[in-house]
Every structure is written in structure tokens, then in C-alpha cells.
Write an enzyme that holds these catalytic residues in place. Structure first.
Site, mmCIF file in Angstrom:
data_model
loop_
_atom_site.group_PDB
_atom_site.id
_atom_site.type_symbol
_atom_site.label_atom_id
_atom_site.label_comp_id
_atom_site.label_asym_id
_atom_site.label_seq_id
_atom_site.Cartn_x
_atom_site.Cartn_y
_atom_site.Cartn_z
ATOM 1 N N CYS A 15 0.840 -1.199 0.000
ATOM 2 C CA CYS A 15 0.000 0.000 0.000
ATOM 3 C C CYS A 15 0.878 1.254 0.000
ATOM 4 O O CYS A 15 2.113 1.172 -0.009
ATOM 5 C CB CYS A 15 -0.931 0.012 1.206
ATOM 6 S SG CYS A 15 -0.089 0.288 2.773
ATOM 7 N N CYS A 18 3.680 1.626 2.539
ATOM 8 C CA CYS A 18 4.955 0.977 2.202
ATOM 9 C C CYS A 18 5.809 1.910 1.351
ATOM 10 O O CYS A 18 7.021 2.041 1.568
ATOM 11 C CB CYS A 18 4.707 -0.321 1.433
ATOM 12 S SG CYS A 18 3.750 -1.563 2.337
ATOM 13 N N ASP A 489 6.198 27.834 -32.567
ATOM 14 C CA ASP A 489 7.205 28.397 -33.467
ATOM 15 C C ASP A 489 6.624 28.327 -34.884
ATOM 16 O O ASP A 489 5.817 27.445 -35.188
ATOM 17 C CB ASP A 489 8.491 27.567 -33.378
ATOM 18 C CG ASP A 489 9.536 28.061 -34.355
ATOM 19 O OD1 ASP A 489 9.813 29.267 -34.334
ATOM 20 O OD2 ASP A 489 10.039 27.241 -35.140
#
Length: 795
Positions: A15, A18, A489
């Protein structure tokens, strides 16, 4: 300090708690500068100073934290080992390969056993390495992956859990199932205790080991909640089983059903998590295993690892192109959809590049290999996507931080609930107080919080890769959804980038138009600029070499030929050189109003001619601008060209705001100015716009199929198609929306069910099912992104 980056696959994580614990623990190791752990992919992205700490030390730190680094074992049969010296030499070379943990090469049976890091190396990498060193892999046998072993283990534990939980459910309700033999008897209670013990300590052993690991780090996670809750219910029931069972105080079903259903949830979660990155597995499968090599003696089938640069390969209709190549004979249509996202087959003829992994649809082709191994487009895409999945967006870091304290908060709430029920309503009734407290511990789900972001990011990035959009990190994926200004650009991005000379005007009676073109071509001969190349192409003849050449970025060039000084470029350059140009202003303005770029030619401090060039907009430019404008994004054109030419092009494609006459070094300042009040994305070619792409909140670099390893920009478009910008924006918005939806669901789930459990309205067994369902549903929600098609938003 020179740092090294690596990725480790970590086992034992359950989970978000951890994740948080590993990150904190490993980050404390001296020499480690970064540790980011991803729950969904089970990988840790590490950056460390090799002079201060070794990788082995970091692995030991992970092990001491209670987790383990996952390595996979490969057994290969190798051809070409002629003696023990060969075996020893190959073994030493393999040991030096980054990602290999241990190697054993045996001359007697020509067999190699390689233990390697699957987060850094693939089977293809190992095969190619062995082939490059003069050997050949005949066969390979890969031990089961960590995911497969985990799924099998969870499946077995679930079978154990359900097998021993069913008798508990049968005997646990004698008031309803009194017709069952032994119902309500002491023997039934003792049988329930035996079954519950198996479920608690065999099927539930993984939760105890996980809780012990996290406790050593002075933290808590999902395992802690499950262990505390189910152990409390188990011990309370055990206490009330002897000497004579008190049936109204036995809750073995509360502990066993919780453990069994959470294991089932973890099994389903393991399966669905694997699907979130299935696009990577599909891409790995695109490359064929063999190729038809053309030799003097005919065609020979060889493994693709044996293909060398320059090899000629035959590809028949229906076959996959093995490596990046160039067509030397034949013509066909090639399906590039899985690599570039281009839905229609692309016509290929002699001289055209083809991408490895794509499918030849029609005629036979003879191709020459130009890129092999990790240099191929397919390999680069896979590496980019995998790297990006390990880099968290800021929203995930915030959630991980909250989840790190979540379990401790829940334990505090459960303790307060127990005391509240014990002292207030029933005055000392342990059973009445225990059930709501256990239900809170069980129903709270940090897993859903931990999976909310990474699963959505993994699916989103995979979906993006399918459509030719590569995000380099999670931060770019998140920020692009917030962009309000999109800067393009002009040359090569909004336009084709292939200007053509349309007019050559002489302003000096001594020179005709052809002479003006020749003078300009001499000056531009060593230029790399598209305008210079267009002038050279128009001159179309033997052009003399200048004796001196200087390129002035953003302005033009100066050259010397036969002691004459030639200046070719923008009007500002000639003015800077003291050349009078105002007398020709009317001609210059007329050409510019037609959308043409004007280049002035000066000879020995005198204006002699004007050359105009036209670069037409890309076919998809107008539709792209319209799509972005409809989404409320302000589109800006940034160019070094003159304002009149820029306005003509902008009007044609529907852009209202332009920033013209900008030198390359000034583009960065233009982006900064826009960033004062907006989130800005810059779209360019990734080469001439590197500084502006880096400065923008999100830099989007347009590739051309093979140029995906563009350094600048955090988003790369594989296709040279402006509509991919819209796809990238839509994927970003949809993925971030799914992340927010998942996080909202996870928080609402916990916020709603924890109070319900605290009020005694949720039995622990039901809470266990709800908790198991929550993490699976979050992952399933993320998988729905797979069905969504961003191209329906294209104009």
C-alpha cells in the site's frame, strides 16, 4: 558530484504506507539523492553518488527495511562457446553489463544462468549483448516473473482462506442454522477455532510479516490495520471459546472473512495492475524474432540480434520490419499505428525510412538497417514511457505524504471508537466496543489512495504512446492540463519548413536576377539554415566556395569571395553593416504583404538584390488552432520572421496573436513574459527552440518518426502532425481528471465508511469486502481510460 541513476524492482509492497516508508528510509542513506517509489509498477527510481554509496548498500537498506529487490533468473543455451576460455570470457563480460547481478557460464553444456534486474534489462537486451560478443542464443528459459509468482501465491492463499472460512460461516450462526450437525456445540466452537487459526496465521501470514516490517520503521500501513483489527477479533473470540463457548461473543467470522476477502482483493488488484502497463508488453512483442537477410548466396533467416548496420533485409507483405531501416528497393504501404499512432498506412518508396516493429502491408521491400538494438525508435519509445512512469507528478507526492500518516490516524480513530463504545452506551461491554473498532481498522483503505494516481498515470501514458505522444515525466502530464497559452514556433512547426524561392529582384542594373541568386548562393553555401538551403537549391548549379564565412544567428550570413564582401540576410543585418536599404522598402513591403520572407543581398556595402521565399502552412495547422481555441487556449505564434509575413501566415491559419522579429536568444524572454499570468506550453522542433522549450511550463517537441530522443521538451510528438498537440492536451486533461476522480473516490470512501463503521453499522466482514473492492475499483476506473479515444477531439 557525479550521480548515477538506476531503477530497482521492489517486492513486498502492499500500500501507499509501504511506498512512503521505503522512500523515507532509503533517502536517509548517505549518498542517495533521490528515491521515488511507484506502487503500481513496484519500482524505485533512484539517484545516488557512486563514490559515497554502492548499489549493494542501497539494496541492503531496502532489505533491512523489510522489503526485497526483485531479480529474475534466465537460463540460456549458447552456441559458439568452443572452450572454457570462451565461457570464462563471456561470463566476465556479462558480469559487467549494467543490471546483471550474477552470471554462470558453463562450457560443458554451453549453458548460461543469468540473474538480472528486470527494471533495467529485458530478454532482448541480454540476447543482443550475447550476439554482439560473437555468440548466439539457441534457446532460453525464463523463471516465472515476480508478478506471476505473487499472483500464484495470492491465489493459493485465497483457496486456503475460503476453504477454512466456509466451515466458520456454517457453524458461526447456530441460531439460524440449527439443523446443521454439531451446530451450537462445544465441538463446533473448537472446529471454528482451528479453522480460524489456519486463516489467521497461514493465509494471513503476509499481513503479519508486512506489519512487522513497517513497525521496524516506526510506521504503519494497511498490513498494520488488518493485523490489529483481525487479531483483536481473533483473540477476543479465543478468550470466549474456553472453557465453554459464549456464542454471542465469538467473532471468528469477522477475522477470517476480512483476511480472505482482502487476499482476494489483492489478487484482483495484482491482475488489474498488470493490465495498466500492457501497452509496454505489446510494444515489446512488435519486434519479430527473425529476419530475412540478403546475402550473395540468397536469403538466410537470422535472429534479429544478429542484424548489423548496413545489412540488406527482405520484408514481404504481412511481415514486420525488424529494425529501423531505409528502403533501397520496392514500394509498399506500411502500418505504423502501433508505433506512431498514424491510423492510415504510410506509402514507402526507395529512399524512405521505415521503423522497426511496423507492418509491411502490400509490396515486397528490400531495406538497409540504419539503427539496431537500443537505438531503434521502438526501443527509445519503450524506454521513454517506462522512465516517465517512474517519475511522479506533484499530486502523487502529496497523496503519498498523506497516506504515510493515514494508518496511524485510523488506529487513533479506532482506539477512540473502542473507548467511546466501551464507556458510554454499554458500560464495559467489550464485544459491543470491539466490533465497531475492528470495522474501522478493516474498512480504512490506504491502498485506494496509493493506487489512485500511479494507475491512472500508467494507463494515460500508455494511451498517449499509442497515439504518438510521449510524456517524459508525470509532472508534464499534470501541468499540460493546466496550460492556458500555447505558443507555436512558425518555421517548421506551423509551416512545412521547406521554403521555396518565389522571386529574385535586382535593385542594381549591373546585376540580373540570376547573378543575384548566384551571389547569394555563394554566401549561403556553408549555411545550415532552411532559407539558405532553399536559395542553394534554386541556384541549382556549381556554386563557388567562399574564402570566408560567418553565420550571424537570427540575422543571416557574411562571406568573402574574390575579395568581395557578401552580406545575405534580414534587413536589420544589412543596416548593421552600413548598407542603405530604405530606397527598396516599397518592394520589400509588397513581398512581405504576400506572406513571403524577404532576404536582402548586399555586395561590397551596397544593396544589389532582394530574394523572397514562401513557406506554406501545414495542412493540419488551421484545424489544430481551431481545436485549441475552442478549448479556451490562447494560441500565439512566435517567429524571427518580419511582422507582415507573420501576420499573413497567422491570418491564414486563424491565429490572432503573433510575436515577430524575435531572435533565437530572445524567444526565451518572450516565453517568460507570457508566463507572468499564464501556464505556457511551447511547441517547436526541439532543436532551434531548445531554450524556449525548456523555459516553458511544458515544452512540446515535434519529432519526425525517428527523432524521438529530443533532449529539450518534456513532451515528444512522434508524428510530424500538429493534431498530436490536441491529442496530448486531451490525454493530459483526461488523465488528470481520472486521477482527481480516483483520489476523490478514495477519500470519500474512507470519509463515508469510517464513520459508518464507528457507529456500529458495518460488520467487519462486510468492511473487509468493501476494503478489498475499493482498491480494485480504483484500478478498474483507471483502466477505463483504455477505451477512450483522444482522436475524436481532432478537427
Amino acid at each position: 558530484m557525479e550521480t548515477k541513476q538506476t531503477v530497482l524492482k521492489i517486492g513486498g509492497m502492499h500500500c501507499a504506507g509501504c511506498v512512503n516508508s521505503i522512500q523515507k528510509y532509503v533517502a536517509k542513506v548517505v549518498g542517495v539523492t533521490k528515491c521515488e517509489v511507484n506502487l503500481a509498477s513496484q519500482k524505485a527510481d533512484l539517484e545516488f553518488d557512486p563514490s559515497a554509496v554502492s548499489l549493494q548498500t542501497i539494496e541492503k537498506a531496502i532489505q533491512s527495511a523489510g522489503y526485497h529487490v526483485v531479480y529474475e533468473k534466465l537460463t540460456v543455451k549458447i552456441a559458439g562457446i568452443t572452450d572454457s576460455g570462451d565461457a570464462h570470457s563471456l561470463q566476465k563480460k556479462l558480469e559487467r553489463l549494467d543490471g546483471v547481478r550474477s552470471v554462470s557460464v558453463n562450457y560443458g553444456n554451453s549453458q548460461g544462468i543469468i540473474e538480472y534486474n528486470p527494471a533495467l534489462l529485458s530478454l532482448s537486451d541480454i540476447r543482443q549483448f550475447i550476439t554482439k560478443n560473437g555468440y548466439h542464443v539457441l534457446s532460453e528459459d525464463l523463471s516465472e516473473s515476480a508478478e506471476e509468482l505473487e499472483a500464484k501465491k495470492l491465489g493459493k492463499l485465497f483457496v486456503i482462506g475460503i476453504a477454512f472460512t466456509i466451515p466458520i460461516l456454517i457453524f458461526g450462526y447456530p441460531e439460524y442454522l440449527s439443523f446443521i450437525p454439531l451446530a451450537g456445540s462445544n465441538v463446533a466452537a473448537y472446529l471454528m477455532l482451528a479453522c480460524a487459526s489456519v486463516v489467521q496465521f497461514v493465509a494471513g501470514s503476509r499481513f503479519y510479516s508486512g506489519a512487522f516490517r513497517i513497525a521496524k520503521l516506526r510506521s504503519a500501513n494497511m498490513d498494520t490495520l488488518v493485523v490489529v483489527g483481525t487479531t483483536a477479533a481473533y483473540l477476543f473470540s479465543l478468550y470466549n471459546t474456553f472453557p465453554n463457548p459464549s456464542w454471542d461473543k465469538i467473532y471468528y467470522d469477522a477475522s477470517t472473512v476480512v483476511i480472505t476477502f482482502i487476499i482476494l482483493g489483492k489478487y484482483l488488484e495484482n491482475k488489474t495492475k498488470g493490465k495498466t502497463s500492457s501497452i509496454i508488453k505489446k510494444m515489446l512483442e512488435l519486434q519479430p524474432k527473425t529476419a530475412s537477410l540478403k546475402t550473395e548466396n540468397g536469403e538466410v533467416q537470422i535472429p534479429i540480434e544478429q542484424i548489423s548496420l548496413g545489412n540488406l533485409i527482405t520484408v514481404r507483405p504481412g511481415e514486420r520490419i525488424p529494425v529501423d531501416s531505409i528502403v533501397v528497393d520496392g514500394h509498399s504501404a506500411v502500418d505504423e499505428s502501433m508505433v506512431t499512432g498514424e491510423s492510415m498506412p504510410v506509402g514507402k518508396k526507395t529512399g524512405d525510412p521505415v521503423i522497426g516493429g511496423t507492418v509491411n502491408k502490400e509490396g515486397a521491400l528490400v531495406i538497409r538497417a540504419t539503427r539496431i538494438g537500443k537505438d531503434t525508435v521502438l526501443s527509445q519509445i519503450i524506454n521513454l514511457v517506462e522512465d516517465a512512469m517512474g517519475k511522479k507528478p506533484s499530486i502523487q507526492r502529496l497523496v503519498d505524504k498523506i497516506a504515510g500518516y493515514f494508518a496511524l490516524m485510523v488506529m487513533g480513530i479506532a482506539g477512540a471508537t473502542f473507548l467511546g463504545w466501551y464507556f458510554v452506551p454499554f458500560g464495559g461491554h467489550v464485544a459491543a466496543a470491539l466490533i465497531p473498532a475492528v470495522a474501522i481498522l478493516v474498512v480504512a483503505c490506504p491502498c485506494a489512495l496509493g493506487l489512485a494516481t500511479p494507475t491512472a498515470v500508467m494507463v494515460g501514458m500508455s494511451k498517449a504512446a499509442q497515439h504518438g505522444v510521449l510524456f517524459k515525466d508525470g509532472e508534464a502530464l499534470e501541468v499540460l492540463s493546466k496550460v492556458t497559452v500555447m505558443v507555436f514556433d512558425k518555421t517548421g512547426t506551423l509551416t512545412e519548413g521547406k521554403p521555396q524561392v518565389t522571386d529574385t529582384v535586382s535593385v542594381d542594373p549591373e546585376f540580373d536576377s540570376s547573378k543575384i541568386l548566384e551571389i547569394a548562393a555563394i554566401a549561403e553555401k556553408n549555411s545550415e539554415h532552411p532559407l539558405g538551403k532553399a536559395i542553394l537549391q534554386k541556384a541549382n548549379g556549381v556554386i563557388a566556395d567562399p574564402t570566408d564565412f560567418v553565420a550571424i544567428p537570427g540575422k543571416g550570413v557574411k562571406a568573402v569571395y574574390n575579395d568581395s564582401v557578401i552580406v545575405v540576410g534580414r534587413q536589420v543585418l544589412l543596416t548593421d553593416e552600413g548598407i542603405e536599404t530604405k530606397s527598396s522598402q516599397e518592394i520589400i513591403s509588397q513581398l512581405q504583404q504576400q506572406g513571403k520572407t524577404t532576404i536582402l543581398v548586399g555586395l561590397n556595402r551596397k544593396l544589389v538584390g532582394i530574394i523572397s521565399l514562401l513557406d506554406i502552412p501545414k495542412q493540419t495547422a488551421k484545424a489544430t488552432v481551431e481545436s485549441l481555441t475552442k478549448k479556451g487556449i490562447q494560441v500565439v505564434m512566435l517567429t524571427g520572421d518580419n511582422e507582415k509575413t507573420a501576420q499573413t501566415v497567422a491570418k491564414e491559419i486563424g491565429i490572432n496573436q503573433i510575436i515577430a522579429n524575435v531572435l533565437p536568444q530572445d524567444k526565451l524572454d518572450a516565453i517568460k513574459e507570457l508566463q507572468r499570468e499564464n501556464k505556457v506550453a511551447m511547441v517547436g522542433d526541439g532543436i532551434n527552440d531548445a531554450a524556449a522549450l525548456t523555459q516553458a511550463d511544458v515544452g512540446i517537441a515535434i519529432g519526425s518518426g525517428a527523432d524521438i530522443a529530443i533532449e529539450a521538451g518534456n513532451v515528444v510528438l512522434v508524428r510530424d502532425d500538429l493534431r498530436s498537440v490536441v491529442s496530448a492536451f486531451e490525454i493530459s486533461k483526461k488523465t488528470v481528471g481520472k486521477i482527481k476522480q480516483n483520489i476523490f473516490y478514495a477519500f470519500v470512501y474512507n470519509a463515508a465508511l469510517i464513520p459508518v463503521a464507528g457507529l456500529g453499522l458495518l460488520y467487519p466482514a462486510v468492511a473487509g469486502m468493501a476494503m478489498a473492492a475499493s482498491s480494485v475499483s480504483v484500478t478498474g476506473s483507471s483502466l477505463l481510460l483504455k477505451r477512450w479515444n483522444p482522436e475524436r477531439y481532432l478537427g
